[in-house]
Each structure stands twice: as structure tokens, then as C-alpha cells.
Enzyme design. Structure first.
Site, PDB file in Angstrom:
ATOM      1  N   ASN A   9       0.869  -1.186   0.000  1.00  0.00           N
ATOM      2  CA  ASN A   9       0.000   0.000   0.000  1.00  0.00           C
ATOM      3  C   ASN A   9       0.904   1.232   0.000  1.00  0.00           C
ATOM      4  O   ASN A   9       1.487   1.579   1.023  1.00  0.00           O
ATOM      5  CB  ASN A   9      -0.894  -0.006   1.245  1.00  0.00           C
ATOM      6  CG  ASN A   9      -1.664   1.298   1.379  1.00  0.00           C
ATOM      7  OD1 ASN A   9      -1.886   1.996   0.392  1.00  0.00           O
ATOM      8  ND2 ASN A   9      -2.061   1.627   2.595  1.00  0.00           N
ATOM      9  N   LYS A  11       0.123   4.241  -0.125  1.00  0.00           N
ATOM     10  CA  LYS A  11      -0.523   5.428   0.452  1.00  0.00           C
ATOM     11  C   LYS A  11      -0.387   6.588  -0.550  1.00  0.00           C
ATOM     12  O   LYS A  11      -0.450   6.348  -1.741  1.00  0.00           O
ATOM     13  CB  LYS A  11       0.097   5.777   1.813  1.00  0.00           C
ATOM     14  CG  LYS A  11       0.161   4.582   2.783  1.00  0.00           C
ATOM     15  CD  LYS A  11       0.739   4.994   4.106  1.00  0.00           C
ATOM     16  CE  LYS A  11       1.103   3.811   4.967  1.00  0.00           C
ATOM     17  NZ  LYS A  11       0.177   3.608   6.067  1.00  0.00           N
ATOM     18  N   HIS A  96      -9.300   0.814   5.001  1.00  0.00           N
ATOM     19  CA  HIS A  96      -7.963   1.001   5.580  1.00  0.00           C
ATOM     20  C   HIS A  96      -8.082   1.940   6.780  1.00  0.00           C
ATOM     21  O   HIS A  96      -8.917   2.841   6.794  1.00  0.00           O
ATOM     22  CB  HIS A  96      -7.014   1.589   4.531  1.00  0.00           C
ATOM     23  CG  HIS A  96      -5.600   1.663   5.015  1.00  0.00           C
ATOM     24  ND1 HIS A  96      -5.140   2.712   5.772  1.00  0.00           N
ATOM     25  CD2 HIS A  96      -4.563   0.797   4.875  1.00  0.00           C
ATOM     26  CE1 HIS A  96      -3.873   2.491   6.080  1.00  0.00           C
ATOM     27  NE2 HIS A  96      -3.495   1.337   5.550  1.00  0.00           N
ATOM     28  N   GLU A  98      -6.480   4.429   7.756  1.00  0.00           N
ATOM     29  CA  GLU A  98      -6.396   5.881   7.477  1.00  0.00           C
ATOM     30  C   GLU A  98      -7.704   6.386   6.877  1.00  0.00           C
ATOM     31  O   GLU A  98      -8.113   7.518   7.120  1.00  0.00           O
ATOM     32  CB  GLU A  98      -5.189   6.160   6.565  1.00  0.00           C
ATOM     33  CG  GLU A  98      -3.881   6.024   7.343  1.00  0.00           C
ATOM     34  CD  GLU A  98      -2.708   5.521   6.536  1.00  0.00           C
ATOM     35  OE1 GLU A  98      -2.734   5.587   5.296  1.00  0.00           O
ATOM     36  OE2 GLU A  98      -1.737   5.040   7.172  1.00  0.00           O
ATOM     37  N   GLU A 168      -5.239  -5.247  10.566  1.00  0.00           N
ATOM     38  CA  GLU A 168      -4.261  -4.179  10.724  1.00  0.00           C
ATOM     39  C   GLU A 168      -4.552  -3.408  12.012  1.00  0.00           C
ATOM     40  O   GLU A 168      -5.384  -2.487  12.016  1.00  0.00           O
ATOM     41  CB  GLU A 168      -4.331  -3.216   9.541  1.00  0.00           C
ATOM     42  CG  GLU A 168      -3.927  -3.829   8.223  1.00  0.00           C
ATOM     43  CD  GLU A 168      -3.304  -2.789   7.300  1.00  0.00           C
ATOM     44  OE1 GLU A 168      -2.192  -3.026   6.848  1.00  0.00           O
ATOM     45  OE2 GLU A 168      -3.925  -1.742   7.062  1.00  0.00           O
ATOM     46  N   GLY A 174       2.250   2.417  10.712  1.00  0.00           N
ATOM     47  CA  GLY A 174       3.137   3.568  10.563  1.00  0.00           C
ATOM     48  C   GLY A 174       3.805   4.003  11.857  1.00  0.00           C
ATOM     49  O   GLY A 174       4.378   5.083  11.933  1.00  0.00           O
ATOM     50  N   SER A 213       3.450  -1.934  10.352  1.00  0.00           N
ATOM     51  CA  SER A 213       4.904  -1.786  10.512  1.00  0.00           C
ATOM     52  C   SER A 213       5.683  -3.049  10.130  1.00  0.00           C
ATOM     53  O   SER A 213       6.662  -3.404  10.792  1.00  0.00           O
ATOM     54  CB  SER A 213       5.248  -1.332  11.939  1.00  0.00           C
ATOM     55  OG  SER A 213       4.719  -0.048  12.173  1.00  0.00           O
TER      56      SER A 213
HETATM   57  C1  PEP Z   1      -0.670   0.117   5.718  1.00  0.00           C
HETATM   58  O1  PEP Z   1      -0.644   1.229   5.187  1.00  0.00           O
HETATM   59  O2  PEP Z   1      -1.556  -0.699   5.431  1.00  0.00           O
HETATM   60  C2  PEP Z   1       0.346  -0.218   6.708  1.00  0.00           C
HETATM   61  C3  PEP Z   1       0.281  -1.375   7.309  1.00  0.00           C
HETATM   62  O3  PEP Z   1       1.301   0.733   6.933  1.00  0.00           O
HETATM   63  P1  PEP Z   1       2.722   0.481   7.638  1.00  0.00           P
HETATM   64  O4  PEP Z   1       3.309  -0.774   7.046  1.00  0.00           O
HETATM   65  O5  PEP Z   1       3.526   1.702   7.294  1.00  0.00           O
HETATM   66  O6  PEP Z   1       2.480   0.320   9.091  1.00  0.00           O
END
Ligand code: PEP
Length: 249
Positions: A9, A11, A96, A98, A168, A174, A213
Site C-alpha cells: 500500500n 498510500k 484502511h 487511514e 491491521e 506507521g 509496521s
Molecule cells: C498500511 O498502510 O496498510 C500499513 C500497514 O502501513 P505500515 O506498514 O507503514 O504500518
């Protein structure tokens, strides 16, 4: 035997020029593999670039990070499932964290998006996850199973070809904090059993991905955990060398 799904992803990173350069580097280093599927979720403006770059690669799919549930109309700034499909998307990311926490997306909207994706013949990847407050209050299982049930509440005939689930935890996205392989596995087991209650043994074919992460150094441990069928990666997927390392885990 698992057939892992490794999803990137990006973003709000990598416009068309950067996306082309990324795909050239990534595909040059990533030989075709029949034992796993890679999905790249670029920004909407780079969808066609990524789809064209991977057109000859059945093992590399293109996804869109967000859609509107309506087919078309007066929704300035939005794109529909059919428009995303026309631009090259094969998969839609829905819910997601975000989208939920920065843009206020609700379970009801997620349900309409899953339904729209499915109607358009696209696979949808529904994201579920608890906040740190919910985790500390012992509400993780209740939150993620509720998000799952609500998210697919308008979608008929859930089957593995059309549906991917991603766990998630919001506190891990992040932040550099990662769920342990054991914790991820435990929540995936809860989600699997919820899916079984909903669709019986077909649930066993639905990939459940972990995200939060993930990096080249923790990917292998997470991927080896029971019930973890793949990884959804944000920050570490934006740049080709770390993504290549994770995709080859
Ligand atoms: C994501 O954007 O789905 C995600 C898991 O971000 P990150 O790996 O940066 O934590």
C-alpha cells in the site's frame, strides 16, 4: 500449504513517473513466482502505469486504495469501482485505518464499497483493526469481528477469489510497533472462526493478511505464523529495495 499474498500500500506516494521507475526496478529483480501473489496499491493517478508495467505478470496484481460505492455521478474527487477497473485495478482496498480514522469512513460505507467492488467483478480487501484504547480495554476481538460482519454485510457469495481480509491493528500502522507473530496469529484465528460461522468451510480459502509496521526484518517471522496468509505493507513498500526484500520473503 499457504500461497501467500504480499500487498504493497503506497498510500499517497509515487505518482506516475515514480511508479514507472519503481515497477521497472521491482520487476527486474522479482522473477515470476507461482507460489505467491503480489498486489500493488498505487495512488489512483498511477493505477494505469502500474497495471501496464505488470501486464505480462499474472503473479503481480494492481489494486486501488479507495473507491466510491456509486457507479457514477456528482461525487467530485471520487472514483467508482468500474472506473478503477477500467484504469487497470483488479483489487480494491476497503476500510484502511487511514480511511476510517483520518477520513471518518464508517462500517456502513465500507459495506457499500465491498458490495460495489464485488458487483464490478473486483476482488476486495477489507481491513479491520482495533485502536490502542480498544486493545487496552480488551475489546480487540469484539471490534475486529464486528468490522468484519458489518463490512461484508451487503456482499453476497463471499468466496476466496473475491475476498481478502486484512488484520491491521491501528496502533501498529506507521508507528514502528508490530503485533508479535503470536498476537497476530491469535487474532487471525478469531477472524477465521468468525468467517467459518458465516460461510462454513469456504472460510478456509480466504486469505487473512497481517499489516502494521512490517519490514524486511520482521516479515519472515510474521509470515510463518499460523493463520497469517500474507502481509499488507505500507511504509516499507514505497521504495523498491525494501519491498523486493519483503516480496521475496
Ligand atoms: C498500511 O498502510 O496498510 C500499513 C500497514 O502501513 P505500515 O506498514 O507503514 O504500518
Amino acid at each position: 500449504m499457504k500461497r501467500p499474498v504480499l500487498a504493497a500500500n503506497w498510500k499517497m506516494n509515487n505518482g506516475p513517473t515514480a511508479a514507472k521507475a519503481f515497477m521497472d526496478t521491482f520487476l527486474a529483480g522479482y522473477s515470476p513466482r507461482s507460489d505467491r501473489t503480489v498486489i500493488i496499491f498505487p495512488s489512483a493517478v498511477a493505477l494505469t502505469t502500474v497495471a501496464n508495467s505488470s501486464a505480462n505478470r499474472k503473479d503481480v496484481l494492481t489494486g486501488v486504495q479507495n473507491i466510491h460505492w456509486a457507479e457514477k455521478g456528482a461525487f467530485t474527487g471520487e472514483i467508482s469501482a468500474t472506473m478503477a477497473k477500467d484504469a487497470g485495478a483488479e483489487v480494491v482496498l476497503v476500510g484502511h485505518s487511514e480511511r476510517r480514522h483520518v477520513f471518518g469512513e464508517t462500517d456502513a460505507q465500507c459495506a457499500k464499497k465491498c458490495c460495489a467492488a464485488s458487483r464490478a467483478g473486483l476482488t476486495f480487501m477489507l481491513c479491520v483493526g482495533e485502536t490502542i484504547q480498544q486493545r487496552e480495554a480488551g475489546e480487540t476481538e469484539r471490534v475486529v469481528t464486528h468490522q468484519l460482519r458489518e463490512g461484508v454485510s451487503q456482499t453476497q457469495n463471499l468466496i476466496s477469489a473475491d475476498f481478502i481480509l486484512a488484520y491491521e491493528p491501528v496502533w501498529a500502522i506507521g508507528t514502528g510497533l508490530t503485533a508479535s507473530a503470536g498476537d497476530a496469529s491469535a487474532i487471525h484465528t478469531v477472524l477465521r472462526s468468525e468467517l467459518r460461522q458465516m460461510i462454513g468451510t469456504r472460510a478456509d480459502e480466504i486469505p487473512i493478511l497481517y499489516g502494521g509496521s512490517v519490514s524486511p526484518s520482521n516479515a519472515a517471522g510474521l509470515l510463518a505464523a499460523p493463520e497469517v496468509d500474507g502481509l499488507l505493507v505500507g511504509g516499507a513498500s514505497v521504495e523498491p529495495s525494501s519491498w523486493l526484500a519483503i516480496a521475496q520473503t
